[in-house]
Design an enzyme around this catalytic site. Structure first.
Site, short mmCIF file in Angstrom:
data_model
loop_
_atom_site.label_atom_id
_atom_site.label_comp_id
_atom_site.label_asym_id
_atom_site.label_seq_id
_atom_site.Cartn_x
_atom_site.Cartn_y
_atom_site.Cartn_z
N TYR A 147 -55.32 32.24 42.47
CA TYR A 147 -56.45 31.29 42.43
C TYR A 147 -56.53 30.45 43.62
CZ TYR A 147 -56.60 32.66 37.54
OH TYR A 147 -56.43 33.32 36.30
N LYS A 169 -44.57 40.83 38.14
CA LYS A 169 -44.91 42.50 38.38
C LYS A 169 -44.15 42.93 39.49
CE LYS A 169 -47.95 44.70 36.69
NZ LYS A 169 -47.61 46.00 35.92
N ASP A 179 -46.91 42.80 31.82
CA ASP A 179 -47.55 43.48 31.00
C ASP A 179 -46.71 43.82 29.88
OD1 ASP A 179 -45.81 45.00 33.00
OD2 ASP A 179 -46.99 46.77 32.72
N ASP A 234 -52.09 32.43 32.97
CA ASP A 234 -53.44 31.85 32.41
C ASP A 234 -53.59 32.97 31.15
OD1 ASP A 234 -55.86 31.21 31.83
OD2 ASP A 234 -56.67 32.08 34.04
N ASP A 269 -52.74 32.01 26.99
CA ASP A 269 -53.92 32.13 25.99
C ASP A 269 -53.49 33.28 24.84
OD1 ASP A 269 -55.43 30.31 27.01
OD2 ASP A 269 -57.05 31.89 27.57
#
Ligand code: NAD
Length: 368
Positions: free
Chosen positions: A142, A192, A225, A249, A253
């Site tokens: 970001y 990852k 993942d 992020d 959630d």
């Protein structure tokens, strides 16, 4: 010794309504537990823009840097949607996070037994769930450069850069390990590393910090993942999950929704220790300003009250008092107290924001 200082920035929409209940809880701890706070209040977001033409003044920013903790409500609303980007309500929030260098975002996913049926998962998978996601908040994709939309060979190309220094990884890893020491001593780090070099570095640095400084903590690694799948398959296998800004992020959630309503979710954003040893800190509910119900006394104040419980635990080392407050909330929920967002299909009369505050204060009294 003077009292610790709190700056309340209630903000817009339901922010002031839910923070009114937090203020009553703060007063209760001062009167009944001899835990006084020096509280000041100021403006952030749209209400600050209305008065000052900016969503956060320099004076408020300077004050936020000085206090022991900031308690924030929520910012934003449809009346501010068309403002210039530089003065949008969210810019006030982002400025606080950036200038206080709040690099560690803590989001608990805790399932109160009384609300287990609100989860989209089966009761036995989520009942008693208590995990903590530690997300890096100030770096990664970001913020990385280069970024932007460019024209290459006559075609638009969108670019963002995932970038982490080893210092940035080490400091968020330490936050997670320290937290694990106050919990069950387990950290699972997610990245990852199979497809991203930044993930390989992440895994290496987390392992190095673990070996050098936190051998007492149980560390595991997981691809992000797979982490997402495991969160919905068997979330209780985790305690502290450590991850970067982008994956955090999404995973936070995902974890949050295991527990039901947005009106129940607290968060903390922590930075480096100040001279008095306390970390720079801001505590806020995950939800926004909920313009659809603002001003109607319908908002659930529990996310904000749980954020104050996090302040008690992580800024003021009052774990037992934080547990008292969380216990009072669990008790009122067991007794059937519900704001509108927590009403099941069976219906009933929801409590107002203030009535929920009353019920929690009564449960706190009963805890003495
Ligand atoms: P929202 O979180 O404000 O609301 C989403 C839905 O959840 C709404 O139906 C709302 O009524 C409900 N809800 C949220 N909190 C609740 C509570 N405590 N009790 C009962 N119901 C609750 O998200 P949104 O509608 O996408 O955004 C509204 C505004 O808030 C926008 O301006 C947005 O930019 C802003 N926002 C601010 C923050 C923040 O300040 N941290 C976060 C998200 C959104």
């Amino acid at each position: 010794m003077s009292n610790p200082s709190l700056l309340i920035l209630a903000g817009d929409g339901i922010g002031p309504e839910v923070m009114d209940e937090v203020k009553r809880i703060i007063t209760w701890f001062g009167e009944k537990r001899d835990l006084g706070f020096d509280v000041t209040e100021d403006l952030v977001g749209g209400c600050a823009y209305d008065v000052h033409g900016v969503p956060l003044t320099d004076a408020t920013m300077a004050h936020a840097q000085e206090v022991d903790a900031v308690l924030l409500g929520a910012v934003g609303g449809p009346q501010y949607d068309n403002l210039d980007f530089s003065v949008k309500p969210e810019r006030g929030l982002l400025r606080l996070r950036k200038e206080m260098d709040l690099f560690a975002n803590l989001r608990p996913a805790q399932c109160f037994d009384a609300l287990a049926d609100f989860s989209s998962l089966k009761r036995d998978i989520v009942a008693g769930l208590d995990i903590m996601i530690v997300r890096e908040l100030t770096s990664g994709v970001y913020f990385g450069e280069p970024r932007g939309i460019h024209i290459e060979n006559g075609m638009r190309v969108g670019i963002n850069t995932q970038r982490y220094t080893e210092a940035e990884i080490a400091r968020i890893a330490r936050s997670a390990f320290e937290l694990a020491r106050k919990r069950s001593g387990k950290v699972c780090s997610m990245e990852k590393a199979n497809v991203m070099e930044s993930g390989i570095l992440w895994r290496d640095v987390v392992t190095e910090v673990h070996q050098a400084e936190y051998p007492d903590i149980e560390l595991s690694h997981m691809y992000a993942d797979n982490g997402a799948m495991q969160l919905v398959r068997a979330p209780k296998q985790f305690d502290v999950i450590l991850t970067d800004n982008l994956f955090g992020d999404i995973l936070s959630d995902c974890a949050a929704m295991l527990t039901g309503s947005l009106g129940m979710l607290p968060s903390a954003s922590l930075g480096q220790p100040m001279a008095n040893g306390r970390p720079k800190a801001m505590y806020e509910p995950v939800h926004g300003s909920a313009p659809d119900i603002a001003g109607q006394g319908k908002a659930n104040p529990i996310a904000s009250i749980l954020s104050f419980a996090m302040a008690l635990r992580y800024s003021f080392d009052q774990g037992a008092e934080a547990a008292r407050l969380e216990g009072a909330i669990a008790k009122v929920l067991e007794d059937g107290a519900r704001t509108g967002d927590l009403m099941g299909p069976e219906g009933g009369t929801p409590l107002s924001t203030t009535q929920m505050g009353d019920a929690i204060l009564a449960a706190l009294d009963a805890s003495l």
